[in-house]
Design an enzyme around this catalytic site. Sequence first.
Site, PDB file in Angstrom:
ATOM      1  N   ASP A 167       0.846  -1.196   0.000  1.00 16.67           N
ATOM      2  CA  ASP A 167       0.000   0.000   0.000  1.00 16.67           C
ATOM      3  C   ASP A 167       0.886   1.252   0.000  1.00 16.67           C
ATOM      4  O   ASP A 167       1.830   1.354   0.784  1.00 16.67           O
ATOM      5  CB  ASP A 167      -0.875  -0.054   1.274  1.00 16.67           C
ATOM      6  CG  ASP A 167      -1.969   0.991   1.271  1.00 16.67           C
ATOM      7  OD1 ASP A 167      -2.476   1.325   0.190  1.00 16.67           O
ATOM      8  OD2 ASP A 167      -2.330   1.459   2.377  1.00 16.67           O
TER       9      ASP A 167
ATOM     10  N   GLY B 229      -6.768   8.570   7.774  1.00 21.37           N
ATOM     11  CA  GLY B 229      -6.817   8.916   9.202  1.00 21.37           C
ATOM     12  C   GLY B 229      -8.229   9.292   9.608  1.00 21.37           C
ATOM     13  O   GLY B 229      -9.193   8.940   8.936  1.00 21.37           O
TER      14      GLY B 229
ATOM     15  N   THR C 112      -7.073   2.808   9.642  1.00 24.36           N
ATOM     16  CA  THR C 112      -7.089   3.406  10.984  1.00 24.36           C
ATOM     17  C   THR C 112      -8.015   2.660  11.942  1.00 24.36           C
ATOM     18  O   THR C 112      -7.670   2.429  13.103  1.00 24.36           O
ATOM     19  CB  THR C 112      -7.507   4.892  10.865  1.00 24.36           C
ATOM     20  OG1 THR C 112      -6.577   5.538   9.987  1.00 24.36           O
ATOM     21  CG2 THR C 112      -7.486   5.581  12.207  1.00 24.36           C
TER      22      THR C 112
HETATM   23  P1  13P Z   1      -7.834   4.874   6.720  1.00 25.70           P
HETATM   24  O1  13P Z   1      -6.669   4.674   7.634  1.00 25.70           O
HETATM   25  O2  13P Z   1      -8.365   6.259   6.776  1.00 25.70           O
HETATM   26  O3  13P Z   1      -8.901   3.851   6.932  1.00 25.70           O
HETATM   27  O4  13P Z   1      -7.289   4.698   5.232  1.00 25.70           O
HETATM   28  C1  13P Z   1      -6.593   3.547   4.886  1.00 25.70           C
HETATM   29  C2  13P Z   1      -6.051   3.654   3.527  1.00 25.70           C
HETATM   30  O5  13P Z   1      -6.616   4.278   2.657  1.00 25.70           O
HETATM   31  C3  13P Z   1      -4.790   2.963   3.247  1.00 25.70           C
HETATM   32  O6  13P Z   1      -4.342   3.160   1.955  1.00 25.70           O
END
Ligand code: 13P
Length: 276
Positions: free
Chosen positions: A77, A174, A226
């Site tokens: 990612d 986040g 998150t």
């Molecule tokens: P969040 O941490 O806001 O859920 O986003 C995760 C994300 O998009 C990882 O690429």
Amino acid sequence: MNDLLIAARKNKYAIGGFNFNFYDDALGIVLGAYELSSPVFLMASEGTVKFLGVKKIVNYVKQLKEDFNIPIVLHLDHGKNIEIIKECINDGFDSIMYDGSLLDFENNIKNTRMIAELCHDRGIPLEGELGRISGIEENVRNIDDALTNPDSVVEFIERSKVDSLAIAIGNAHGLYKGKPKLDFERLSKINDISSVPLVLHGGTGIPLEDIKKAIKLGISKVNIGTEIKITYFKTIKRYIGTINKNDVRHLISTIQNDIKELIKQYIEIFGSFNRV
Ligand code: 13P
């Protein structure tokens, strides 16, 4: 591997891309997908790759694939570091995201294409990013809000050779300060012209109805990170007050169970259950 996203797009559901930080949460994620017979993207950030090491991650996920007979896509990612990306490509990751969103349009295309060629040589699909998803990603705080411009989408996909595309439509990584406002009109326009499946990052905190609507309008993968971390810590805090407070294995299995239940809730929303 990209066939999973193509099938999701065609049938208007989305596959969860869930970030893990350690083995405990990775197993919780896979258990959730397994119990609902759903394909799943198990996503390691560069931070997780540095923390655990590519080989250990690949070996662990190989075992998970053997133990649970569902499609598990091991995905990098927000790859930005070329050395880490190459290591993941060469050592057994199934899918890569290259994040060139901080670059200008031409350089984003140039680098994304270079990575796409490396990936495609190994039969690995590449996710790119057009526009800039704001928020916090691995300590990089990006306050610029650059939504994906539909006018650039076709050119970006054709020239960069990406297999899926992360877009910025008001989503952020986040925790959101207020209620997030997704630009559904923009999403619809992009979906109409995109030849590749679309990815929604920053899933934590987006109202579930809005996630469902985004999937109807063409999102085929939704990333959640998150909330998994929050669940991990909430479970630890709850656990500290219990009679079993010194039982590490019981703590870890409680964390896994809570993460599993969270993942199942998302899979129900995404509509990817009973797809394997
Ligand atoms: P969040 O941490 O806001 O859920 O986003 C995760 C994300 O998009 C990882 O690429």
